[in-house]
Enzyme design. Structure first.
Site, mmCIF file in Angstrom:
data_model
loop_
_atom_site.group_PDB
_atom_site.id
_atom_site.type_symbol
_atom_site.label_atom_id
_atom_site.label_comp_id
_atom_site.label_asym_id
_atom_site.label_seq_id
_atom_site.Cartn_x
_atom_site.Cartn_y
_atom_site.Cartn_z
ATOM 1 C CG HIS A 1 36.718 31.959 -12.165
ATOM 2 N ND1 HIS A 1 37.382 32.357 -13.300
ATOM 3 C CD2 HIS A 1 37.104 32.800 -11.175
ATOM 4 C CE1 HIS A 1 38.146 33.407 -12.992
ATOM 5 N NE2 HIS A 1 37.993 33.701 -11.722
ATOM 6 C CG ASP B 1 38.455 25.631 -11.521
ATOM 7 O OD1 ASP B 1 39.507 25.669 -10.850
ATOM 8 O OD2 ASP B 1 37.876 26.652 -11.936
ATOM 9 C CE LYS C 1 42.558 31.720 -7.794
ATOM 10 N NZ LYS C 1 42.262 33.138 -7.535
#
Lengths: 140, 405
Positions: free
Chosen positions: B122, B199, B225
Site C-alpha cells: 500500500h 504492515d 479496520k
C-alpha cells in the site's frame, strides 16, 4: 436555445425515470452515442487525470464565435455525463459559458459525479470548460 | 460456528437501505463497521468518564488512565507481544509506519543504505520509506510478485545485501488478499541481520497474529479496520528497538524533565506518545478486540474462508470476469475486472444496486502497474457478510454487464 433552456430540457427528459437503473441506462446510451474525439486531442496535453477515470477535453471557437467542445473518457458513465455537459455548453459564446452553472446535474441526481472526491475528472472538466471560456472570451 | 444473523444485529449500520435497495457492504478492506458494544463504550466514556490520561490525580483521570492502560494490555494479548510497553498507540497504520520510518531512519539509516519493500505494498508502506530515502540518500529495493499475486521469495536472498537496513512487508495485500508467509520472511531477513516491519492493516482482523512467534521487529495496524474507532492505531516494536530509537514527536506526556538546555524523555511507551492521545479510541479498540476474542478468531476465519470460496465460485459465473490475486492462501478479498468494462462504471452501478465496493488503484499503484491495469473493482468480505450477499453481488454484476455491453 439558451444554456438554461437546454438544462430544463434535460431535467424534463430525466424526469420520466424514477428508477436509478433506468436513469443510468439512459446515461450509458448517451455515453455510447457520444461522437469520438479527434485522435489528435486524445493525448496527454488534453488529458484531465482523475483518480478513477480519465477525461480528454478540447475546446475551440467556430466561425460564429461559439464554443465547440469535444471530449472523451475511458469510462462509459463518465462519457454519458460528458455528453450532457457538451449538449449544455457547446454552441454557446464563451461569455455565456463562463457564467453558466451545472445546476441541472443536481436536479437529475447526478451531482455526485461532479464531486471532487469522486476524482473521475468531471469536476476538473467543468472547471476546465470555464477556463477555456475565459481564455476564449479574452481572445476575441 | 457463528450465528451470522445474530451477529448482524450487533452492527446496526448494516440494517438499512441505500437507493431503495438493502445495503450490501463489501468495502470492509477500506473500513469495517462497528459493533454496538464499541459504540456503547465510546458513548459511556464521553458520558460518564471522560478525563485526560496520565494527568491530575483526580477520580475521573485515574479511571480513564486505568482503562487506557488496560487497553494497551488488551492489544498486547491480542497480538501476543512480550510486554505492554512495546505497544504504542498512534493515529493508525500510516502514522505508525511514518513513526518507524522517521525514528528508525534517524538512528540507523545512512547514505547508500537500502530499504527493502515488496511490489504489493500500500502507498502507506512505500511513501514514508521513500521520504526517508530522500532525507538520507538511501534507496528502495523491491521484492517482485508473480502472476498469482504472491511474493517471489526466491529473490530475497539476492535482494538483501549488507546495505539493507530494514524490510517492510504487508501481512495481507489490500488489493489481492494474498496472505504473505511473514514468519518465513522474517526468518530469512533475520538470517541476514535485517529487521522486519510487518504492515498488519489488512491482516490483524483476518488472521491469528502472534508477533512473538512471527518474531517481527515492528507490527502496525489501524483500529478502524478491526471494528474499532477511526483515528486510533498501534505500533508494536521490540523493546530493544524502541529503547534505542529517538522519539519522532516531542511534547507533553513524553518527558521526565524539561529545561531549556535539555529534555529527559519518558520511558516506554510514553516516550512515543507525545501530547494528548486518542485514549477513547484506544479503549474503543480494546472493546472491539474483546468482541472478536469472544466470537473466536478461528470461527471468524473459518466463515470468511467459506465466504471466499463461495463468492469466488459464484463470480466465475460472470463471463470474462478475471480475478486478480489467486494465491492459495488469501483473505476474503476479491479484486476483479470484467472484459474491457471500466472499473468505475461497474462500481457506480453496483452502488445504485445497494452494493458498496471500492474501485480504483486502492492506493497500490505499483501493483496495478505490475498487472498493466489502472485499477480493479474490489469486493472485500468479512464475517458479518452472508452468502446471500455474494449472490446479490453476482446477480447485480450480471445485470450490469447486460447494461454496459
Amino acid at each position: 436555445m439558451s444554456i438554461q433552456d437546454i438544462q430544463e430540457e434535460i431535467v424534463e427528459e430525466f424526469s420520466v425515470y424514477d428508477d436509478w437503473m433506468d436513469k443510468y441506462n439512459y446515461l450509458i446510451e448517451l455515453g455510447k452515442d457520444l461522437p469520438p474525439i479527434d485522435p489528435k486531442y486524445k493525448t496527454d496535453q488534453y488529458l484531465i487525470e482523475g483518480c478513477t477515470s480519465r477525461v480528454w477535453l478540447h475546446a475551440g471557437l467556430d466561425r460564429e464565435g461559439k464554443m465547440v467542445l469535444t471530449a472523451d473518457s475511458d469510462a462509459i458513465i463518465t462519457r454519458g455525463i460528458i455528453a450532457l455537459l457538451i449538449r449544455v455548453f457547446s454552441g454557446h459564446t464563451p461569455e455565456e459559458v463562463k457564467n453558466a452553472d451545472t445546476a441541472f446535474l443536481d436536479r437529475i441526481g447526478l451531482q455526485e459525479h461532479l464531486s471532487p472526491t469522486r476524482a473521475n475528472g468531471l469536476a476538473s472538466m467543468v472547471r476546465q470548460i470555464r477556463m477555456y471560456a475565459v481564455a476564449l472570451s479574452a481572445q476575441k | 460456528m457463528l450465528d451470522i444473523q445474530k451477529i448482524r444485529k450487533d452492527f446496526p449500520i448494516l440494517d438499512q437501505q441505500v437507493y431503495g435497495k438493502p445495503l450490501v457492504y463489501l468495502d470492509n478492506g477500506a473500513t469495517t463497521q462497528k459493533p454496538r458494544v464499541v459504540l456503547e463504550t465510546i458513548e459511556r466514556l464521553y458520558d460518564r468518564e471522560n478525563s485526560n490520561v496520565h494527568r491530575g490525580g483526580h477520580h475521573l483521570s485515574v479511571i480513564t488512565t486505568e482503562h487506557y492502560e488496560a487497553a494497551r494490555e488488551t492489544v498486547r494479548q491480542f497480538i501476543h507481544a512480550a510486554h505492554a510497553h512495546e505497544i504504542i498507540f498512534t493515529h493508525g497504520t500510516t502514522s505508525s509506519i511514518n513513526a518507524v520510518a522517521f525514528s528508525f531512519g534517524e538512528k540507523y539509516v545512512r547514505a547508500g543504505d537500502e530499504i527493502l519493500l515488496t511490489e504489493m505494498e500500500h502507498h502507506a508502506n512505500i511513501v514514508p520509506w521513500q521520504m526517508l530515502c530522500e532525507r538520507k540518500g538511501a534507496s528502495l529495493k523491491v521484492i517482485p510478485v508473480n502472476e498469482a499475486g504472491e511474493l517471489r521469495l526466491e529473490t530475497l536472498d539476492t535482494l538483501i545485501t549488507e546495505k539493507t537496513r530494514l524490510l517492510a512487508v504487508t501481512q495481507v495485500s489490500n488489493v489481492l488478499g494474498t496472505v504473505n508467509p511473514v514468519k518465513e520472511i522474517v526468518e530469512i531477513a533475520h538470517r541476514h541481520g535485517v529487521p522486519v516491519l510487518v504492515d498488519g492493516a489488512q491482516g490483524i482482523q483476518h488472521e491469528i497474529t502472534d508477533v512473538t512467534d512471527m518474531d517481527c521487529d515492528f507490527y502496525v495496524f489501524s483500529g478502524h479496520k478491526i471494528y474499532g474507532p477511526t483515528g486510533i492505531g498501534v505500533l508494536y516494536g521490540k523493546e530493544k528497538w524502541l529503547e534505542e530509537m529517538p522519539p519522532y514527536q516531542g511534547g507533553g506526556d513524553m518527558i521526565k524533565k524539561v529545561t531549556f538546555e535539555k529534555t529527559i524523555y519518558e520511558d516506554l511507551p510514553l516516550k512515543f506518545e507525545a501530547g494528548t492521545m486518542n485514549y477513547i479510541g484506544a479503549i474503543g479498540l480494546a472493546t472491539a478486540l474483546d468482541y472478536l476474542r469472544d466470537l473466536g478468531l478461528e470461527n471468524i476465519m473459518a466463515w470468511e474462508q467459506e465466504l471466499l470460496d463461495y463468492a469466488t465460485a459464484r463470480l466465475k459465473e460472470v463471463p470474462e470476469l478475471k480475478i486478480y490475486g489467486n494465491s492459495s492462501h488469501k483473505t476474503a478479498i476479491l479484486s476483479f475486472l470484467i472484459g474491457d468494462l471500466h472499473h468505475s462504471d461497474v462500481g457506480t452501478l453496483l452502488d445504485k444496486l445497494g452494493v458498496a465496493v471500492r474501485t480504483g488503484h486502492h492506493c497500490a499503484q505499483p501493483l496495478c502497474d505490475h498487472y498493466g491495469i489502472a485499477g480493479t473493482v474490489r469486493a472485500s468480505f468479512t464475517f458479518y457478510n452472508t452468502k446471500e450477499e455474494a449472490d446479490w453481488l453476482l446477480n447485480s454484476l450480471l445485470r450490469i454487464v447486460e447494461m454496459l455491453k
